[in-house]
Motif scaffolding. Sequence first.
Motif, short mmCIF file in Angstrom:
data_model
loop_
_atom_site.label_atom_id
_atom_site.label_comp_id
_atom_site.label_asym_id
_atom_site.label_seq_id
_atom_site.Cartn_x
_atom_site.Cartn_y
_atom_site.Cartn_z
N GLY A 1 99.59 72.45 72.65
CA GLY A 1 100.45 72.43 72.71
C GLY A 1 100.93 73.01 73.93
N CYS B 1 103.59 73.12 69.50
CA CYS B 1 102.84 71.75 68.11
C CYS B 1 103.12 72.40 66.71
N THR C 1 108.49 76.50 67.28
CA THR C 1 107.22 76.12 67.12
C THR C 1 107.56 75.36 65.72
N SER D 1 110.86 57.00 76.62
CA SER D 1 112.58 57.84 76.63
C SER D 1 113.16 56.99 75.81
N CYS E 1 106.94 68.53 69.11
CA CYS E 1 106.94 69.71 70.02
C CYS E 1 107.41 69.69 71.38
N ASN E 2 107.46 71.91 70.88
CA ASN E 2 108.85 72.11 71.51
C ASN E 2 108.84 71.83 73.35
N ASP E 3 109.77 71.34 74.33
CA ASP E 3 108.95 70.89 75.33
C ASP E 3 109.00 72.54 76.13
N SER E 4 109.72 72.94 75.68
CA SER E 4 110.51 74.83 76.58
C SER E 4 108.72 75.43 75.82
N ARG F 1 105.63 74.20 75.90
CA ARG F 1 104.22 73.12 75.75
C ARG F 1 103.99 73.54 77.11
N TYR G 1 101.59 72.05 80.86
CA TYR G 1 101.89 71.08 81.64
C TYR G 1 101.37 71.24 82.87
N PRO H 1 106.42 76.05 81.77
CA PRO H 1 106.91 75.67 80.56
C PRO H 1 108.40 77.14 80.73
#
Length: 459
Positions: free
Chosen positions: A77, A80, A129, A285, A336-339, A341, A343, A348
């Motif tokens: 993640g 995750c 998580t 979405s 999975c926690n986007d805060s 994760r 990218y 994040p």
Amino acid sequence: MSSMLFAVFLVMVSLLAATESQLLVNTLPGFTGDLPFTLETGYIGVGEFDDVQLFYYFLESQGNPKDDPLMFWFNGGPGCSGLSGLLYQIGPITFNYANSTMEKPILEINPYSWTKVANIIFVDQPAGTGFAYAKTAEAYNTNDTLSTTHAYSFVMKWLADHPKFLNNPLYLGADSYMGIVLPMIVQEIYNGNEVRKELHINIKGYLLGNPLTDIHGDYNSRIGFAHGMALLSDAIYKSVKESCNGEYLKVYANNSLCIQDLQVVDKCLERIKTEQILEPYCDTSNTLKLWSLPQVQKQWCRDDNHLYSYVWANNRDVREALHIREEYGDIEWVRCNDSLRFYFDKKPISYANNVLSSVGYHQRLADKHLRALIYSGDHDMVVPYFSTISWIESLNLSVVEDWRPWFVEEQVAGYTVKYSKDDYNLTFATVKGGGHTAPEYKPKECLRMLMRWLANEIL
């Protein structure tokens, strides 16, 4: 012993037994009957004042728990949940998709569970998580080095609480983003063993699946991978490689030719599913809304499978069965926690990616008495396999078994090469047709790979 003391003793024994029994999970909503394996869940506090409460699922081996390897498993993640690894990748139960509905997910046995040959602890970490949480708002903020410290503390405390597993061969396993963090945890264990006389950890090796290892190199390898998979023409690949000089992550604003070529590349790849380039690309979405409309016909997407875990894990009966603390509250479980994760194109909210490469840690581990298994789904464009091969080759290990196919049921399951340096050996394997990460796409092949590797057999 007086009758009064004996009575107190009996009460204490019964309380201890009750505490232990509360951690055991005998049944789960969605699964018919008692679980045919031993499942324990619990929390372990780490960090200052135990402000971070990490959650775990411990599954005893279905083979010989007393002697089989003990594996701590960390999903990537970051952020995750270990439940994702348990339900979708290597655990003993999964969803019965044919009979499940969004209102009532049904569980069934996974015939390719890694618990057939190993005791596995799936860990929710860092805080935020899965069912892991923090007692203060500040404790939700973390980074790679702090995550390493907390994970190492978790391993130590879990083993102290489960001393009967101290002599089992111990392996650490992880996938995706944890390819950055896990080698650091392994190094911490070796450092601790060197200075600590008590609680020696019997570490034997580590496993990494589709691992992010060098952020810069892994990202830049994507365009070469796309060209090799015929997603980009020779002309497009040649042009972007020349105009960007092979650098696609950090592009200067005044390099207009590179920017134009990358726009062409993006147009070619925008509808490709990076986790497995052969599977359908999906817009998730409005997926939940679409599922609520039975008349809507839509193409199957793997993300649809993941929706069942959201419904299941947020069910009150499930939380009670798993012994989720009331202190966790009404926080919504997410896969999975986007805060947290990672990218490549944005930062994040709660996680600082302060280690950009773990290659140096692999280099130091190559001086240890240690075994490593690195595997990659060969249709993964998130972390392309030849980027992984590139950093492995940079370790300057000796090739002891050159590139060759490995087989499952007389079919090519992938390709493998084995390296060594003194008492260190590293096996790299591709999983043919696998994505990010391989066991979710090719469970049978990955179980065979694990079984052979743990037994120190040829893949």
